[in-house]
Design a protein around this motif. Sequence first.
Motif, PDB file in Angstrom:
ATOM      1  N   LYS A 182      -0.460  -5.433 -13.235  1.00 43.82           N
ATOM      2  CA  LYS A 182      -0.706  -4.564 -14.558  1.00 43.82           C
ATOM      3  C   LYS A 182      -1.457  -3.412 -14.325  1.00 43.82           C
ATOM      4  CE  LYS A 182      -2.407  -5.076 -19.342  1.00 43.82           C
ATOM      5  NZ  LYS A 182      -2.920  -5.952 -20.287  1.00 43.82           N
ATOM      6  N   ALA A 183      -2.309  -3.268 -13.529  1.00 44.13           N
ATOM      7  CA  ALA A 183      -3.191  -2.248 -12.925  1.00 44.13           C
ATOM      8  C   ALA A 183      -2.169  -1.282 -12.462  1.00 44.13           C
ATOM      9  CB  ALA A 183      -4.405  -2.638 -12.230  1.00 44.13           C
ATOM     10  N   LEU A 184      -1.461  -1.715 -11.416  1.00 39.97           N
ATOM     11  CA  LEU A 184      -0.693  -0.818 -10.750  1.00 39.97           C
ATOM     12  C   LEU A 184       0.417  -0.081 -11.706  1.00 39.97           C
ATOM     13  CD1 LEU A 184       0.331  -2.797  -7.507  1.00 39.97           C
ATOM     14  CD2 LEU A 184      -1.312  -0.755  -7.649  1.00 39.97           C
ATOM     15  N   GLU A 185       0.934  -1.064 -12.732  1.00 38.74           N
ATOM     16  CA  GLU A 185       1.868  -0.409 -13.925  1.00 38.74           C
ATOM     17  C   GLU A 185       0.761   0.593 -14.522  1.00 38.74           C
ATOM     18  OE1 GLU A 185       5.061   0.309 -16.315  1.00 38.74           O
ATOM     19  OE2 GLU A 185       4.972  -0.520 -14.206  1.00 38.74           O
ATOM     20  N   GLY A 186       0.081   0.667 -14.954  1.00 38.38           N
ATOM     21  CA  GLY A 186      -0.851   1.597 -15.683  1.00 38.38           C
ATOM     22  C   GLY A 186      -0.974   2.851 -14.812  1.00 38.38           C
ATOM     23  N   ILE A 187      -1.049   2.676 -13.383  1.00 40.82           N
ATOM     24  CA  ILE A 187      -1.156   3.878 -12.572  1.00 40.82           C
ATOM     25  C   ILE A 187       0.089   4.546 -12.613  1.00 40.82           C
ATOM     26  CG2 ILE A 187      -1.126   4.658 -10.215  1.00 40.82           C
ATOM     27  CD1 ILE A 187      -3.440   2.458  -9.887  1.00 40.82           C
ATOM     28  N   ARG A 188       1.165   4.007 -12.718  1.00 40.34           N
ATOM     29  CA  ARG A 188       2.455   4.413 -12.783  1.00 40.34           C
ATOM     30  C   ARG A 188       2.704   5.283 -14.065  1.00 40.34           C
ATOM     31  NH1 ARG A 188       7.406   4.056 -14.967  1.00 40.34           N
ATOM     32  NH2 ARG A 188       6.713   2.324 -16.330  1.00 40.34           N
ATOM     33  N   GLN A 189       2.085   4.646 -15.139  1.00 42.21           N
ATOM     34  CA  GLN A 189       2.138   5.303 -16.252  1.00 42.21           C
ATOM     35  C   GLN A 189       1.389   6.625 -16.367  1.00 42.21           C
ATOM     36  OE1 GLN A 189       1.653   2.159 -19.518  1.00 42.21           O
ATOM     37  NE2 GLN A 189       3.365   1.135 -18.925  1.00 42.21           N
ATOM     38  N   ARG A 190       0.255   6.463 -15.952  1.00 42.58           N
ATOM     39  CA  ARG A 190      -0.801   7.539 -15.920  1.00 42.58           C
ATOM     40  C   ARG A 190      -0.417   8.666 -15.063  1.00 42.58           C
ATOM     41  NH1 ARG A 190      -4.538   3.700 -15.720  1.00 42.58           N
ATOM     42  NH2 ARG A 190      -4.976   4.076 -13.555  1.00 42.58           N
ATOM     43  N   GLY A 191       0.090   8.143 -13.977  1.00 44.47           N
ATOM     44  CA  GLY A 191       0.495   9.277 -12.730  1.00 44.47           C
ATOM     45  C   GLY A 191      -0.500   9.165 -11.814  1.00 44.47           C
ATOM     46  N   SER A 192       0.008   9.542 -10.496  1.00 46.11           N
ATOM     47  CA  SER A 192      -1.097   9.637  -9.301  1.00 46.11           C
ATOM     48  C   SER A 192      -0.205  10.108  -8.284  1.00 46.11           C
ATOM     49  CB  SER A 192      -1.143   8.098  -8.979  1.00 46.11           C
ATOM     50  OG  SER A 192      -2.140   8.219  -7.832  1.00 46.11           O
ATOM     51  N   MET A 193      -0.931  10.639  -7.074  1.00 47.97           N
ATOM     52  CA  MET A 193      -0.269  11.198  -6.009  1.00 47.97           C
ATOM     53  C   MET A 193      -0.114  10.054  -5.069  1.00 47.97           C
ATOM     54  SD  MET A 193       0.288  14.503  -6.494  1.00 47.97           S
ATOM     55  CE  MET A 193       0.709  15.155  -5.041  1.00 47.97           C
ATOM     56  N   GLY A 194      -0.939   9.014  -5.169  1.00 45.05           N
ATOM     57  CA  GLY A 194      -0.507   7.887  -4.146  1.00 45.05           C
ATOM     58  C   GLY A 194      -1.483   6.615  -4.322  1.00 45.05           C
ATOM     59  N   VAL A 195      -1.177   5.631  -3.883  1.00 47.97           N
ATOM     60  CA  VAL A 195      -2.108   4.377  -4.038  1.00 47.97           C
ATOM     61  C   VAL A 195      -2.353   3.987  -2.679  1.00 47.97           C
ATOM     62  CG1 VAL A 195      -2.163   2.241  -5.118  1.00 47.97           C
ATOM     63  CG2 VAL A 195      -1.066   3.960  -6.507  1.00 47.97           C
ATOM     64  N   ILE A 196      -3.813   3.649  -2.321  1.00 49.61           N
ATOM     65  CA  ILE A 196      -4.311   2.868  -1.461  1.00 49.61           C
ATOM     66  C   ILE A 196      -4.625   1.230  -1.935  1.00 49.61           C
ATOM     67  CG2 ILE A 196      -5.849   2.609   0.306  1.00 49.61           C
ATOM     68  CD1 ILE A 196      -6.429   5.686   0.196  1.00 49.61           C
ATOM     69  N   LEU A 197      -3.863   0.438  -1.225  1.00 49.91           N
ATOM     70  CA  LEU A 197      -3.642  -0.853  -1.908  1.00 49.91           C
ATOM     71  C   LEU A 197      -4.121  -2.049  -1.020  1.00 49.91           C
ATOM     72  CD1 LEU A 197      -3.043  -2.891  -4.572  1.00 49.91           C
ATOM     73  CD2 LEU A 197      -0.569  -2.875  -3.441  1.00 49.91           C
ATOM     74  N   LYS A 198      -5.152  -2.992  -1.240  1.00 50.31           N
ATOM     75  CA  LYS A 198      -5.528  -4.097  -0.714  1.00 50.31           C
ATOM     76  C   LYS A 198      -5.401  -5.267  -1.533  1.00 50.31           C
ATOM     77  CE  LYS A 198      -8.905  -7.049   1.752  1.00 50.31           C
ATOM     78  NZ  LYS A 198      -8.838  -8.077   0.863  1.00 50.31           N
ATOM     79  N   ALA A 199      -4.179  -5.789  -1.439  1.00 51.35           N
ATOM     80  CA  ALA A 199      -3.737  -7.049  -2.465  1.00 51.35           C
ATOM     81  C   ALA A 199      -2.910  -8.021  -1.977  1.00 51.35           C
ATOM     82  CB  ALA A 199      -2.799  -6.429  -3.501  1.00 51.35           C
ATOM     83  N   PRO A 200      -2.747  -9.417  -2.309  1.00 50.60           N
ATOM     84  CA  PRO A 200      -2.130 -10.244  -1.723  1.00 50.60           C
ATOM     85  C   PRO A 200      -0.683 -10.155  -1.673  1.00 50.60           C
ATOM     86  CG  PRO A 200      -2.739 -11.020  -3.842  1.00 50.60           C
ATOM     87  CD  PRO A 200      -3.284  -9.738  -3.525  1.00 50.60           C
ATOM     88  N   ASP A 201       0.312 -10.623  -0.575  1.00 48.10           N
ATOM     89  CA  ASP A 201       1.613 -10.601  -0.956  1.00 48.10           C
ATOM     90  C   ASP A 201       2.231 -11.550  -1.830  1.00 48.10           C
ATOM     91  OD1 ASP A 201       4.197 -10.165   0.078  1.00 48.10           O
ATOM     92  OD2 ASP A 201       3.675 -10.584   2.057  1.00 48.10           O
TER      93      ASP A 201
END
Length: 343
Positions: A109-128
């Motif tokens: 859900k947090a990543l979906e929020g970033i998609r909707q707001r817009g970003s130049m890129g995401v650095i992610l540490k998350a489970p597979d």
Amino acid sequence: MPHPYPIREIARQSGLSEATVDRVLNKRPGVRSSTAANVAQAIADLDRQRSQLRLTGRTFLVDLVMQTPDRFSAAVKAALELELPMLRPAVVRSRFDFRETARPGELAKALEGIRQRGSMGVILKAPDEPEIIDAIGRLHDAGIPVVTLVTDIPLSQRVAYVGIDNRAAGATAAYLLDQWLTNDHDAILMALSRSAFRGEEEREMGFRTTMRERARGRTLVETTDTDGLDVAVRNQTVSILRQHPDIAAVYSIGGGNRAILDAFDFVDRECRAFIAHDLDRDNLSLIQDRKITAVLHHDLRQDMRRACQVIMQASGAIDGPIESIPSQINVITPYNVPSQPLH
């Protein structure tokens, strides 16, 4: 030497005549190797400077999303903020979403929020996890590159992984502990924070494989699903130590090392060797006080610089192929602790 530059521009950059540059580029005879090298260097310099010009005045908004204990997220944030001035002439602004615990759906859900707001890129540490993989795919489809940090999600549409080779790190830990433990009956505690993190799983696999090759009969005992949080780590470790009186050493894959040592003290047991990961604030203090034996460390500033550069490459602002290049693994002992570990 393919290039997009006029001969006049290469000649000016190299300090050679246009006729000489023309001879080099067209591979005519009578050209010294040193002259050809000068032309190649001039083209490389022009490539680099062209990238710098494309970066001038550009602002990159980068999101960091991490599920990790506060001690590690604080180290990552400090490393990034120290590195930001080194990324000029580009300007990088960062937003942070750090969580010590989270369900996969919450991170998605947090990543979906970033998609909707817009970003130049995401650095992610998350489970597979499937929800995370799907969220990365949606970001990719929206033109937002994702760089995985420390723990990879290789079947996703992330553009690159930044961090150490975790299997090699686990193998290194096994090699060192096998050298230090002289009693073949000494068991080793492997402490993970959560098995869904692929990086931790790969460290465990590298450790088990190498230990099996070197000391087939040695007992390995696993703890997991504590999220690396101190109370959960301490309680689970106390329980495991009571069940396994032969545990004499620790490979801490997921952190919570003060809590692990507290558990040894609580049951009045000696820990003869202890290997941890990362020089965060806890581990720095513990190794300086000689409470742990060694730390497998990598340069977080270099990792953050590389992650930002990958995002710039994905946007076309920097030339070159996007690659996942493992970070150097450094074995830190009380005798070679860096004066500024984040550098």
